[in-house]
Scaffold this active site. Structure first.
Site, PDB file in Angstrom:
ATOM      1  N   SER A  44       3.721   5.628  -4.628  1.00 23.36           N
ATOM      2  CA  SER A  44       3.174   5.184  -5.909  1.00 23.36           C
ATOM      3  C   SER A  44       3.944   5.595  -7.173  1.00 23.36           C
ATOM      4  O   SER A  44       4.536   6.657  -7.216  1.00 23.36           O
ATOM      5  CB  SER A  44       2.049   5.869  -5.977  1.00 23.36           C
ATOM      6  N   GLY A  61      -4.984   6.979  -6.058  1.00 27.16           N
ATOM      7  CA  GLY A  61      -4.040   6.690  -4.979  1.00 27.16           C
ATOM      8  C   GLY A  61      -4.598   6.706  -3.772  1.00 27.16           C
ATOM      9  O   GLY A  61      -4.144   6.218  -3.042  1.00 27.16           O
ATOM     10  N   ASP A  62      -5.832   7.630  -3.569  1.00 31.43           N
ATOM     11  CA  ASP A  62      -6.621   7.703  -2.399  1.00 31.43           C
ATOM     12  C   ASP A  62      -7.142   6.421  -2.174  1.00 31.43           C
ATOM     13  O   ASP A  62      -7.162   5.767  -0.827  1.00 31.43           O
ATOM     14  CB  ASP A  62      -7.544   8.586  -2.398  1.00 31.43           C
ATOM     15  N   GLY A 114       2.853   5.119 -10.306  1.00 30.11           N
ATOM     16  CA  GLY A 114       1.933   5.174 -11.360  1.00 30.11           C
ATOM     17  C   GLY A 114       1.769   3.644 -12.039  1.00 30.11           C
ATOM     18  O   GLY A 114       1.721   2.551 -11.280  1.00 30.11           O
ATOM     19  N   ALA A 115       1.990   3.592 -13.318  1.00 28.92           N
ATOM     20  CA  ALA A 115       1.898   2.471 -14.038  1.00 28.92           C
ATOM     21  C   ALA A 115       2.901   1.405 -13.804  1.00 28.92           C
ATOM     22  O   ALA A 115       2.660   0.315 -14.123  1.00 28.92           O
ATOM     23  CB  ALA A 115       1.904   2.512 -15.462  1.00 28.92           C
ATOM     24  N   GLY A 171       3.608   0.426 -10.692  1.00 30.19           N
ATOM     25  CA  GLY A 171       3.345  -0.257  -9.460  1.00 30.19           C
ATOM     26  C   GLY A 171       3.755   0.591  -8.194  1.00 30.19           C
ATOM     27  O   GLY A 171       3.471   1.850  -8.310  1.00 30.19           O
TER      28      GLY A 171
END
Length: 318
Positions: free
Chosen positions: A227, A257-258, A229-230, A232
């Site tokens: 991950s 994220g989960d 974050g913003a 992608g």
């Protein structure tokens, strides 16, 4: 059937307000109480998407009883080890504009007997699912290890799950992640900071993230779902893909994220189609309050862009 394992679960209290003013009395406009812990959130997201799931976790005290009750109300099977300590309670403060302040409690310390009982319960949950005619294809081990569990505990779980014929996803960090790699988890899901910590160097571009994920694969991970974050997500396996999804406004990223991991596993846990599902679930989750998990009605997979042409030179924000 997808089984989740959360060694350090929590009750998550989220307060929403305009702006947090330290040292002053702040009044919330909304508040929520949700079952928490990374694996618990994966089970909640799977249930919201219509998948059958069982949550394996240690529970203690009144907070543990309430957590189990909240999960059962949501239709989630609970397989719990009773522990002497109290299940932790975490607090999140979500401000207008997307700023989030989290206070995570340390949680109880598990005894050697409680640790062994939790490991045995993982084995039993895998067998029970198969005994009821369900195909337990994935187990997801998620979150930090509580005090009393050695970093190698997750490695034991990976080996045990593989011996039972299922695949395992691991979402943890630090020594617990590194110790588990040699057991060859089927997928690990670090974020950018956890990737950097694992390889001991900064991750500033998509290319840096690809290189770091490749190093985790060299150490034993079969797939790396990273991950960013913003910016992608990446899926690095025998082949690699990069994807992103538009988000109109971030309301809360608790559990996003989960939700992504749940989408990935629910879509088969491999390949670009699963990455699309992961991105769609994560994008939907950040637009919901607290740690509320998205339903199919919240998802917009058509808006997700996934490509095998990796933008290696693209800088990562933050």
């Amino acid at each position: 059937m997808i089984v989740t394992i959360t060694p350090n679960p929590s009750l998550d209290r989220t307060y929403e307000l305009g702006t947090l003013v330290p040292g002053e009395v702040n009044r919330a406009s909304h508040d929520r109480l949700d079952p928490g812990g990374k694996g618990v959130n994966v089970s909640r997201a799977l249930t919201a998407a219509g998948h059958r799931t069982s949550a394996v976790l240690p529970l203690g005290g009144l907070s543990g009883q309430l957590l189990a009750d909240l999960l059962r109300r949501q239709g989630i099977d609970v397989a719990a080890v009773a522990i002497s300590g109290d299940t932790r309670i975490n607090v999140s403060i979500a401000e207008d504009g997307g700023s989030l302040t989290k206070i995570n409690a340390v949680g109880p310390e598990l005894s050697a007997a409680e640790s062994a009982a939790l490991l045995a319960l993982v084995r039993d949950a895998q067998k029970t699912g198969q005994g009821t005619g369900s195909d337990v294809r994935w187990l997801a081990c998620c979150g930090s290890l509580p005090r009393g569990l050695a970093p190698e505990w997750y490695a034991e779980v990976v080996a045990q799950v593989h011996s039972g014929g299922a695949r395992i996803a691991l979402d943890t960090s630090g020594p617990a992640l590194l110790a588990a790699l040699s057991a060859r988890p089927d997928v690990v899901k670090p974020n950018r900071e956890e990737l950097a910590e694992a390889v001991g160097r900064p991750v500033r571009t998509v290319g840096d993230a690809v290189d770091a994920a490749g190093e985790l694969r060299e150490r034993g991970a079969q797939q790396v779902l990273a991950s960013l974050g913003a910016d992608g997500m990446l899926l690095v396996a025998e082949e690699s893909w990069y994807g992103s999804a538009p988000v109109a406004a971030v309301r809360s990223d608790v559990g996003a994220g989960d939700a992504s991991l749940a989408g990935f596993l629910g879509a088969g846990g491999t390949g670009p189609e699963a990455l699309v599902a992961a991105l769609a679930h994560g994008a939907a989750a950040v637009q919901l309050p607290g740690s509320l998990m998205p339903t199919p009605a919240h998802l917009d997979p058509a808006a997700v862009v996934v490509t095998a042409d990796l933008p290696l030179d693209r800088p990562l924000r933050g």
